[in-house]
Every structure is written in structure tokens, then in C-alpha cells.
Write an enzyme that holds these catalytic residues in place. Sequence first.
Site, short mmCIF file in Angstrom:
data_model
loop_
_atom_site.label_atom_id
_atom_site.label_comp_id
_atom_site.label_asym_id
_atom_site.label_seq_id
_atom_site.Cartn_x
_atom_site.Cartn_y
_atom_site.Cartn_z
N ASP A 192 -2.88 2.38 -6.20
CA ASP A 192 -1.81 2.44 -5.19
C ASP A 192 -1.74 1.21 -4.28
O ASP A 192 -1.17 1.29 -3.20
CB ASP A 192 -1.97 3.70 -4.34
CG ASP A 192 -3.24 3.68 -3.49
OD1 ASP A 192 -4.12 2.86 -3.76
OD2 ASP A 192 -3.33 4.49 -2.54
N GLU A 193 -2.33 0.11 -4.70
CA GLU A 193 -2.32 -1.09 -3.87
C GLU A 193 -2.17 -2.34 -4.71
O GLU A 193 -2.71 -2.40 -5.82
CB GLU A 193 -3.67 -1.24 -3.15
CG GLU A 193 -3.79 -0.50 -1.86
CD GLU A 193 -5.13 -0.80 -1.22
OE1 GLU A 193 -5.49 -1.98 -1.11
OE2 GLU A 193 -5.80 0.17 -0.86
N ASP A 231 0.86 -1.18 0.00
CA ASP A 231 0.00 0.00 0.00
C ASP A 231 0.90 1.24 0.00
O ASP A 231 1.60 1.50 0.97
CB ASP A 231 -0.87 -0.04 1.27
CG ASP A 231 -2.00 0.96 1.24
OD1 ASP A 231 -1.96 1.88 0.42
OD2 ASP A 231 -2.93 0.80 2.07
#
Length: 394
Positions: free
Chosen positions: A105-106, A9
Amino acid sequence: MPRLIMHVDLDAFYAAVEQRDRPEWRGRPVVVGAAPGGRGVVATCSYEARRYGVHSAMPIAVAARRLPPETVYVRPDMARYARVSREIMTVLQTLSPVVEPVSIDEAYLDCTGLQRLIGPPEAIGRRAKAVIREAVGLTASVGLGPNRLIAKLASDSHKPDGLTVVPAGQVQAFLDPMPLAVLRGVGVKTAPRLERLGLHSVGDIRRLPLETLRRQLGARAGTAVHQQARGIADDRVYPARERQSISKETTFGTDVTDPEVLRETLRWAAQEVGYVARQEGRAGSVVTLKVRLHPFETHTRSGTLRAATADDRMLFRTAWALLQAEHWLGRRAVRLIGVGLSGWHSEPEQGDLFADSGVIPEGSDADRLHETLDAIRDKFGKGMIQRGMARPPS
DNA sequence: TCTGGGGTCCTAGGACCC
DNA sequence: TCTGGGGTCCTAGGACCC
């Protein structure tokens, strides 16, 4: 064999990219999102801004009142963030070939078996953080555990720049004291409902009979929550997930009643959706119109076309027809309007994709439009005739 | 305080079909 | 004339997530 799942993350991703690219913004509160005077929310903010109690999804007006004058406000530059994201996903594949990006973003990685190559889970996590830092100069929080839920909660538990490993034997001790809202599917509506029943932690949920949860939350959600409270969750990673829909919507600066404005906005949204669909070589047969009215009332209307399309004008005309069929809309103030496309072909056929947006195959467009309009008239016209019904009720 | 934009998945009801 | 049950498709809304 137990699996080892890693969740990665990126920390305050949009804001971190901005601070990376604008050194003069480092150390200052940075808010990525709507303009401070306007409508909208905070998409992401730097840790300097979080110290003032500001967070994602907070109305920008509220954030602006809390933040000091030196705060930097920026509009999101999604194209740039997407480029950085692709670099990150690519470099993660040097660790494990099984990488599932779940958002910009993960990502989840299946790290089962990597111990022999790299070392214990801590070493694998350190390696992931190192390759990201070397490739793009950003920090990430990383969690490792026996399944997706535990890996995700592990990465959430130490931020920013954290690294947390939860071995299978410690799952229950890790989970029990957590607030029940950490469970997937328990959000702003469900958490208060459960709390009114005197339940506050995951441990409280775990001690509840399955039947009680199924009654409270429905069969599916109840079962899922019951399992999660025991640390049981999906332990697979899906590297090639197909998207299910494409959509484009916008919220007006001030509410709109002018049909011309609605029409032109819908045309724009349809063009955007059509463009992305054609870029991806997709065509869909379900067109969805989304309208949000004043004060905050959301409606959707969808229509299924006879044939799939990626054509701007077909999308626009269908969405416009759906809107015009809504007589109750009248002159009510519209806050948001948008278009979505879904229902892909099971077998994509080249001939059905309008590769060139300017050209519509002869004959077919008018036919499809009439199909659409007929369907809409059937559905909303006199007598409320349901499409597919053999004849109107007498 | 006043709520973006991009998505996913689930539920429930009605129509239809066998 | 009255009317079962299972399966599937379609649509609208809602909860949730990042």
C-alpha cells in the site's frame, strides 16, 4: 539538481478495499485481521474503528473489547488486495516511470523534472491522488519533498486523504519539533533509550554530537540518525528491487507439543515456500527454520545447502532435520513454526530449478539431503563439531 | 492487553584462509 | 612453540517496518 520525491500511502488500505466492495460496511468500524475470539492482531482498521483507539498491530482481544457491537471483523484477503495494489502501481507509472512499491500500500516516485510537464509539486500530488481515485476508487495520502524521509514524513503528517509538500528550505523547521521516533531505525526499543537521555524531539537529536550517537546506537545506526535529524536521507527511487527471501509461518490457535502436528505444519509451509519460489523462477541455498515457543521466545536455525533448491520435499526435509537436531526443544510448547528460503543463485540456471515439484532430478536429491544431514550432524552432534573443521577436536 | 505474517537490514562471534 | 591481522563466509538474534 535537487530531486523531488513523492511518497504515496493508501489510507487504511485493507479496510478501505473491504468498504469499497461492501457498501453496507461503509460508515461502520471495520477491522481486518485475526478473528475476535482468537490469537492475533489488527492488520488494518477503518477510520471509524480508529476513533475507539484501535490501531494496526493491536492484539485483537484488546480491540474487540473497545469496539462497539456493530463492528465488522474480516479475515485479510491478500490476493484481492494485491490485485488492487498492482492496479495502483500501474496507474502511478503514468505519472513517472520511476515507481518503487515499498509494500502493498505504499510507493515512492521520482518526480524530478515533472514540474515542467505537470506543474508545481502540489499539482503533481493532486494528479497522483486523482489517478488513484479514478482507477480504484480509493483515497491516498501523498507527501513530496527533497528525499525519501521527508516525502514519507510529509505523507504521514496529514491523513487520511492528505497532500503535503515540504520544500527544501523548510525541511529543518518541519523536522525539529517531531518526536524522535519518526526517524527510520528508531522504534520501540531505541526511542525510550534516547528519551532516558533527555532527548525527545528530532531537534534534540540534531544538537547531539555524532560521536555520542554512534556510541549509543552503534556506528552505522548512529550515523544514519545523525544525518536524518538534519534532513539528509536517500533521494533515490529503486524501481526494480529484488526480494531477498521467501517465507511462510503460522501461529497455532493453541500451543502444540505433538511432533506429528509440527511435522505436517512444516510440510505445508515448505510446500507454500517452494510454490512461490518456483512461480518466481527462484532457487535458494539457505533454508531457515523458525520456531516460537511459549511464552514468546523466538529461535531460528538455518542450513546452507550445496546447491540451491525450490523443491518442496528438499525444503521440508531440511527444515525437519534442523528441528530434530534441537534436542533442547524437547516437548516444549510451540506457538509458531515456519520455513524460509534465501541465498539465491548469483546466476540462475534453468537446470537447477525443479520446475515440476513432483520430479526431483535423479541422484541429486539424495546427495543434497545427505549433505544437509551431515552438516547438521556435524554442527549439533557429539563434540559440537563445527562444519568445515578439518577434524574433531581431540 | 498480550503480542500476525511478510519482509529488510545490522551486529557480533567463530571458523577459515592467506 | 607461540601466535598477527585482514578479509570473508556463515549463523543467530534482534530491531525495525508495513
